[in-house]
Enzyme design. Structure first.
Site, mmCIF file in Angstrom:
data_model
loop_
_atom_site.group_PDB
_atom_site.id
_atom_site.type_symbol
_atom_site.label_atom_id
_atom_site.label_comp_id
_atom_site.label_asym_id
_atom_site.label_seq_id
_atom_site.Cartn_x
_atom_site.Cartn_y
_atom_site.Cartn_z
ATOM 1 N N GLY C 47 65.155 40.718 70.199
ATOM 2 C CA GLY C 47 65.975 41.727 70.856
ATOM 3 C C GLY C 47 65.775 43.100 70.233
ATOM 4 O O GLY C 47 65.860 43.247 69.015
ATOM 5 N N ASN C 100 62.960 41.861 75.256
ATOM 6 C CA ASN C 100 64.402 41.658 75.288
ATOM 7 C C ASN C 100 65.091 42.901 74.736
ATOM 8 O O ASN C 100 64.746 43.386 73.663
ATOM 9 C CB ASN C 100 64.740 40.415 74.454
ATOM 10 C CG ASN C 100 66.222 40.107 74.416
ATOM 11 O OD1 ASN C 100 66.989 40.814 73.776
ATOM 12 N ND2 ASN C 100 66.616 39.040 75.096
ATOM 13 N N ASN C 127 69.710 41.759 77.509
ATOM 14 C CA ASN C 127 70.680 40.924 76.793
ATOM 15 C C ASN C 127 72.039 41.613 76.834
ATOM 16 O O ASN C 127 72.257 42.616 76.156
ATOM 17 C CB ASN C 127 70.203 40.756 75.350
ATOM 18 C CG ASN C 127 71.220 40.053 74.474
ATOM 19 O OD1 ASN C 127 72.214 39.529 74.958
ATOM 20 N ND2 ASN C 127 70.962 40.056 73.179
ATOM 21 N N CYS C 130 75.787 41.870 73.806
ATOM 22 C CA CYS C 130 76.134 42.770 72.710
ATOM 23 C C CYS C 130 77.475 43.425 73.000
ATOM 24 O O CYS C 130 77.885 43.546 74.137
ATOM 25 C CB CYS C 130 75.062 43.839 72.558
ATOM 26 S SG CYS C 130 73.423 43.221 72.840
ATOM 27 N N LYS C 165 70.090 38.432 80.924
ATOM 28 C CA LYS C 165 70.388 37.243 80.126
ATOM 29 C C LYS C 165 71.881 37.109 79.942
ATOM 30 O O LYS C 165 72.536 37.965 79.332
ATOM 31 C CB LYS C 165 69.693 37.336 78.765
ATOM 32 C CG LYS C 165 69.918 36.095 77.909
ATOM 33 C CD LYS C 165 68.900 36.036 76.790
ATOM 34 C CE LYS C 165 69.122 34.824 75.904
ATOM 35 N NZ LYS C 165 68.182 34.817 74.784
ATOM 36 N N GLY C 243 68.868 26.520 76.267
ATOM 37 C CA GLY C 243 70.014 26.061 75.496
ATOM 38 C C GLY C 243 69.765 24.647 75.022
ATOM 39 O O GLY C 243 70.008 23.696 75.741
ATOM 40 N N GLY C 265 64.192 27.987 72.135
ATOM 41 C CA GLY C 265 64.594 28.804 71.001
ATOM 42 C C GLY C 265 64.566 27.994 69.717
ATOM 43 O O GLY C 265 63.522 27.851 69.073
ATOM 44 N N THR C 266 65.716 27.451 69.378
ATOM 45 C CA THR C 266 65.910 26.735 68.127
ATOM 46 C C THR C 266 64.862 25.654 67.875
ATOM 47 O O THR C 266 64.512 25.388 66.718
ATOM 48 C CB THR C 266 67.320 26.126 68.136
ATOM 49 O OG1 THR C 266 68.254 27.194 68.351
ATOM 50 C CG2 THR C 266 67.661 25.430 66.847
HETATM 51 C C1 LIG Z 1 67.985 33.068 65.063
HETATM 52 C C2 LIG Z 1 68.227 33.437 66.484
HETATM 53 C C3 LIG Z 1 68.105 34.750 66.915
HETATM 54 C C4 LIG Z 1 68.339 35.113 68.227
HETATM 55 N N1 LIG Z 1 68.186 36.401 68.631
HETATM 56 C C5 LIG Z 1 68.340 36.739 69.950
HETATM 57 C C6 LIG Z 1 68.108 38.061 70.412
HETATM 58 O O1 LIG Z 1 67.729 38.940 69.658
HETATM 59 N N2 LIG Z 1 68.305 38.345 71.744
HETATM 60 C C7 LIG Z 1 68.710 37.383 72.614
HETATM 61 O O2 LIG Z 1 68.873 37.663 73.809
HETATM 62 N N3 LIG Z 1 68.916 36.106 72.211
HETATM 63 C C8 LIG Z 1 68.745 35.773 70.906
HETATM 64 N N4 LIG Z 1 68.950 34.464 70.501
HETATM 65 C C9 LIG Z 1 69.371 33.463 71.481
HETATM 66 C C10 LIG Z 1 68.184 32.629 71.962
HETATM 67 O O3 LIG Z 1 67.227 33.423 72.594
HETATM 68 C C11 LIG Z 1 68.682 31.532 72.930
HETATM 69 O O4 LIG Z 1 69.317 32.161 74.012
HETATM 70 C C12 LIG Z 1 69.672 30.588 72.285
HETATM 71 O O5 LIG Z 1 69.309 30.319 70.961
HETATM 72 C C13 LIG Z 1 69.824 29.263 73.045
HETATM 73 O O6 LIG Z 1 68.636 28.560 73.132
HETATM 74 P P1 LIG Z 1 68.205 27.395 72.071
HETATM 75 O O7 LIG Z 1 69.341 26.436 71.990
HETATM 76 O O8 LIG Z 1 66.939 26.830 72.622
HETATM 77 O O9 LIG Z 1 67.984 28.084 70.769
HETATM 78 C C14 LIG Z 1 68.722 34.116 69.160
HETATM 79 C C15 LIG Z 1 68.852 32.787 68.740
HETATM 80 C C16 LIG Z 1 68.606 32.425 67.426
HETATM 81 C C17 LIG Z 1 68.759 30.985 67.023
#
Ligand SMILES: Cc1cc2nc3c(=O)[nH]c(=O)nc-3n(C[C@H](O)[C@H](O)[C@H](O)COP(=O)(O)O)c2cc1C
Ligand SMILES: Cc1cc2nc3c(=O)[nH]c(=O)nc-3n(C[C@H](O)[C@H](O)[C@H](O)COP(=O)(O)OP(=O)(O)OC[C@H]3O[C@@H](n4cnc5c(N)ncnc54)[C@H](O)[C@@H]3O)c2cc1C
Ligand SMILES: Cc1cc2nc3c(=O)[nH]c(=O)nc-3n(C[C@H](O)[C@H](O)[C@H](O)COP(=O)(O)OP(=O)(O)OC[C@H]3O[C@@H](n4cnc5c(N)ncnc54)[C@H](O)[C@@H]3O)c2cc1C
Ligand SMILES: Cc1cc2nc3c(=O)[nH]c(=O)nc-3n(C[C@H](O)[C@H](O)[C@H](O)COP(=O)(O)O)c2cc1C
Ligand code: FES
Ligand code: FES
Lengths: 229, 301, 301, 229
Positions: C47, C100, C127, C130, C165, C243, C265-266
């Site tokens: 982001g 993003n 996003n 915020c 998002k 998610g 993501g995770t």
């Molecule tokens: C460490 C970390 C940093 C993240 N930073 C952002 C971000 O900067 N912008 C954003 O829109 N989502 C951010 N997210 C959210 C992820 O993009 C995603 O929407 C969320 O983790 C759910 O997906 P997951 O369960 O596969 O991780 C972040 C998630 C994690 C774990």
């Protein structure tokens, strides 16, 4: 916490797990097994396969996460058992057949041992197991491999049929016995959470209304059960 | 000393803050065969509706990562059935006895509450997660304006202590809690299950006949704890906190977030004696940390 | 045939539906050292905000049951910093490149979008989780009336494909999605992290300096999937679902719920090569189930 | 997937895990270890303790879920290793001290082996471990038990100090070296998720701004680090 004595592989993804300790339980009852901390979340219901003065054993098939972990247990490893739960098979008298499909044979061994003089029918997909073990406590052991066990079962020969296995097999047997004098008892497998009758997730629909598979079952009179569809 | 685990919740005194959550403990009878449940602080009955319900068809449970989904659909014997067959045992238990009430219309809720209020129980827990039939199935638990009506009527229908159980699916959980307080609820309990989904990709169908089902267990704990914390900072009535508590550390977290009592649901399925273990754990923690009463740490965060 | 994994998302063609989620994949460079990331369908950048941010103090990560909480606080080099130091590498990647954008005011969002729209990227992901400084910290992502303003302005500020998002903390996720569609967004992505809490009971303090942090990972999957399903049934623009996806089965669930792309993501932290494995898994599933194009199963549930 | 060779208990909850395979890595770098499926969620960062042509080894202390699972590994069990990650210790030259507190000694063994002719200082709570092993590659091994290792360290004797252990210890050493000509390198322990520099959860604050412990570290010049409080 109980300790594993042995965990023997039988083939076809099936294992016999023997656990040391003084346990209660009769044929058709089950225990909730857990050999892990918090993952997976739920304990797994497994029927009593055999029980003696200082041990209990379970016959199980690896189908997913929980049974996978069970299969990795080694002698002296710890396992938690809660039970015995459920009603179990009735102590019937007369000409009795025990009919198992696949891993459904699990509870039938203790039934054979308890009831004696039974005829055993076991259907397998690819390979028969435990034939000799069952012979010890039965008049005859009939086996099919790759074919429906119901093909070789004559329900009219029996006063009672106790069966466990795929729902489709049990349903067929109940249908075959319809209009005859043969009473069929089926052991139902449903997913469970509490195992004790408190959470209502394991419903078995019967002509008498909803029953709890864990508490009112897992053994039901076949004709009472409303099978799916 | 067991005594320092005592907590006051509105006008009621609990032996300890550990209460069994609705729908996971039946009416207590089953667990009674396993251990002395009178050691618990209290129990909430399975959710009761005015009329008997057979619950949902199809699969009712599905395991998820550190959680489970259920779609029991409020199967229950109805208030009258409960009074006739279960109450005698239930009311004689020596702990705080809470009856959980569900409903699809305000009229149903009110009638159920009137009937149960004549009986010898300690508290009513109003489950507002059920669909509001009049508003086209929108749950009472989602919008505070709709919740307000049912809480107001429920309050008028009983003199018993009334706790309103909030749904985490509420649009604004804090607003919802404030509405409860404004309408005279004696306390709030939260959270109920999260609306969730699972798909059987081989069958190309939802696992559950109702498409969605309720998620509970450790997976939801961090979100539940946040909601309890937010609510506790914004109301003065006491709160029962729950959602994924599986050990005493979790329980203490909820208390530090402001909860007076904590409820244990899904954890009963991990270990039927979990209630006792959590009570013992809280006691141990208090000794180690030199905490004489839970009042000292409640809401400390 | 790799080709049958192709998906169209608005005007863009993805090699396959697998996109790396913002904040978990940096700007791609780090993972590039581990495998050929151009095999992926796309990546979302960390982001970016108008000005450089140092992010949050204190602990930034905490593990939970099948999940993790993060409180990175949008640490990033700022749009200009990105354009200067990262873009050159980023824009030359042969996959769909999504930037993003975060912000605390509408003006910031608009300025960021204007700057980035001059560059050679494929899509903007807005996003809206915020905090909205003007509205006293209430996130843009909570109330649809507030979200509408920022989406409208963002839409006017760029000709690039714009995906919004959504936050799962939205009061009404479906309403929010409808607002996105009404305001001309080209697509929607969801979910961002859930507002959650964890307490250090020995220190009697929240684990995170900001009290709350964002929960992600397998724990949230059932709720995220439900939200994606609800949204997909109520808008016609395409959706990126995410998610808690950790394997191809999860990915297929999201696609059957209606998602056109899925984001990971995770799961990258469980296995850095997870993206490739999920692509391979989807391909295998399609072969086994005789699915020629994902269009056949998208939204089938 | 790699295979465990051995997993030896040293006492004080510490183990040495030896894994078979051809691995890369130098002193101070680490691997992300995972000997489980999806629970716990994250892999665990562990420094390289030793490395040879056909093995790598890790010295770790059981402090929670992940290290508990590591401690249960037996020969032939499988483990996933991702790495080597991080910058590692610089190949410095001169009079060198390696200072470890508790499990912080883990990365110092490979440092001793690599740099040779070092003086080693190790502080333990209750019991010293690996003294003989370290002796092999060092001029002297100084040990304290139940007392701060900083009490017996004279920073002025050294051109370089490489240290790993409790933050309070490393902070102290940096403070002791302030104003001297001794350069202190510290190995920082922060919780990690990705391990590769992509997620920004492992921030180490330095005079140069935020650094990623996993990618820019874990080894930093002590005077650059802004320790907490
Ligand atoms: C460490 C970390 C940093 C993240 N930073 C952002 C971000 O900067 N912008 C954003 O829109 N989502 C951010 N997210 C959210 C992820 O993009 C995603 O929407 C969320 O983790 C759910 O997906 P997951 O369960 O596969 O991780 C972040 C998630 C994690 C774990
Ligand atoms: C009363 C009772 C007695 C049983 N006795 C035995 C026995 O003696 N030996 C034996 O091998 N199995 C027995 N089962 C089935 C056994 O409980 C399941 O196979 C086991 O829970 C699967 O766990 P898992 O983690 O390996 O699979 P999961 O990863 O949970 O799932 C794998 C597959 O198994 C199905 N499944 C999961 N739980 C159950 C369940 N409780 N019942 C049926 N299907 C399920 C899932 O839907 C999925 O398709 C019994 C079940 C019941 C209800
Ligand atoms: C670059 C690096 C190298 C490391 N090298 C070693 C090593 O060689 N040997 C060794 O024993 N340990 C090492 N650690 C620490 C090790 O990673 C943690 O002890 C381990 O992750 C704890 O996992 P757990 O599941 O057992 O504990 P958890 O159950 O996760 O937590 C138990 C306790 O450990 C703390 N903790 C968890 N993760 C970390 C972490 N990453 N860093 C610091 N504390 C943590 C928690 O806050 C908690 O107090 C290293 C850490 C880093 C960042
Ligand atoms: C099988 C099951 C049945 C439930 N039935 C009810 C109910 O009838 N009424 C109610 O208010 N909550 C019901 N709940 C919700 C729980 O009381 C509790 O709010 C929720 O499960 C979260 O807590 P937990 O994570 O500890 O389980 C039920 C939960 C489960 C798992
Ligand atoms: S498993 Fe809970 S009632 Fe049967
Ligand atoms: S652990 Fe992800 S940036 Fe360091």
């Amino acid at each position: 916490m109980a300790k594993v004595i042995s965990n023997e592989y039988l083939g076809e993804n099936m294992y016999i797990l023997k656990v040391s300790g003084i346990f209660k339980g009769k044929m058709g009852q089950f225990y909730m097994l857990r050999a892990w901390e918090n993952y997976p979340l739920l304990s797994r219901p497994i029927s009593i396969h055999d029980i003696g003065e200082d041990y209990i054993s379970f016959l199980y098939k690896v189908v997913g996460k929980g049974t996978k972990i069970l299969s990795e247990l080694k002698p002296f490893d710890e396992i938690k058992l809660e039970g015995p739960y459920g009603n179990g098979f009735k102590e019937v008298d007369g000409k009795i057949a025990l009919v198992g499909g696949g891993i459904g044979i699990a509870p039938l061994y203790l039934a054979a041992k308890t009831l004696k003089n039974v005829d055993v029918y076991m259907g397998f997909r690819k390979k028969a197991v435990l034939e000799d073990k069952f012979k010890k406590y039965s008049n005859e052991v009939n086996i099919t491999v790759g074919r429906n066990i119901t093909d070789i079962l004559d329900v009219n020969k029996y006063d009672y049929i106790l069966t466990c296995g795929p729902e489709i097999m049990m349903k067929k047997i109940v249908a075959m016995a319809k209009g005859t004098n043969t009473k069929v008892y089926v052991s139902i497998e449903n997913k469970m959470a509490c195992g004790v009758g408190a959470c209502l997730v394991c419903t078995c629909k019967t002509k008498q209304g909803n029953k709890k598979t864990c508490k009112d079952g897992p053994v039901f009179l076949g004709e009472e059960v409303l099978f799916d569809e | 000393m067991m005594s320092n685990l005592e907590v006051e919740f509105s006008s009621l005194k609990f032996k300890n803050p550990v209460v069994m959550a609705s729908g996971t403990f039946g009416f207590g009878k089953e667990y009674c065969e396993i251990y002395d449940i009178e050691k618990l602080g209290g129990i909430c009955s399975k959710g009761l509706t005015l009329n008997k319900k057979n619950g949902n068809d199809g699969v009712r449970i599905h395991e998820t990562a550190s959680g489970m989904m259920n779609s029991v659909g409020l199967e229950n014997p109805g208030i009258e059935g409960f009074v006739k067959n279960e109450l005698n045992y239930f009311k004689n238990l020596d702990l705080i006895k809470i009856v959980n009430i569900g409903g699809a219309t305000i009229e149903d809720y009110v009638k159920s509450i009137e009937i149960i209020s004549r009986e010898d129980i300690d508290m009513i827990e109003l489950n507002i997660s059920c669909p509001n039939v009049k508003e086209g199935g929108m749950a009472f638990g989602i919008k505070d304006s709709i919740a307000r009506e049912v809480i107001k009527e429920a309050r008028n229908a009983t003199k018993l202590p009334l706790v309103v159980k909030l749904s985490p699916n509420a649009e604004d959980i804090v607003k919802m809690a404030v509405v409860c307080e404004e309408e005279g609820a004696d306390g709030i309990s939260l959270v109920n299950t999260f609306k969730a989904m699972a798909i059987d990709i081989r069958k190309r169908k939802s696992i559950f006949k109702n498409t969605y089902a309720g998620l509970s267990g450790p997976a939801i704990k961090p979100i539940a704890l946040r909601m309890v914390h937010e609510v506790c900072k914004n109301v003065t009535i006491p709160v029962m906190g729950m959602g994924g508590i599986v050990n005493y550390e979790d329980a203490i977290e909820f208390i530090m977030a402001g909860a007076t009592c904590i409820q244990i649901g899904t954890a009963n399925f991990i270990n039927p004696r979990i209630g006792l273990e959590i009570i013992a754990g809280i006691e141990k923690f208090m000794k180690e940390e030199n905490v004489k009463s839970l009042d000292e740490i409640r809401g400390i965060v």
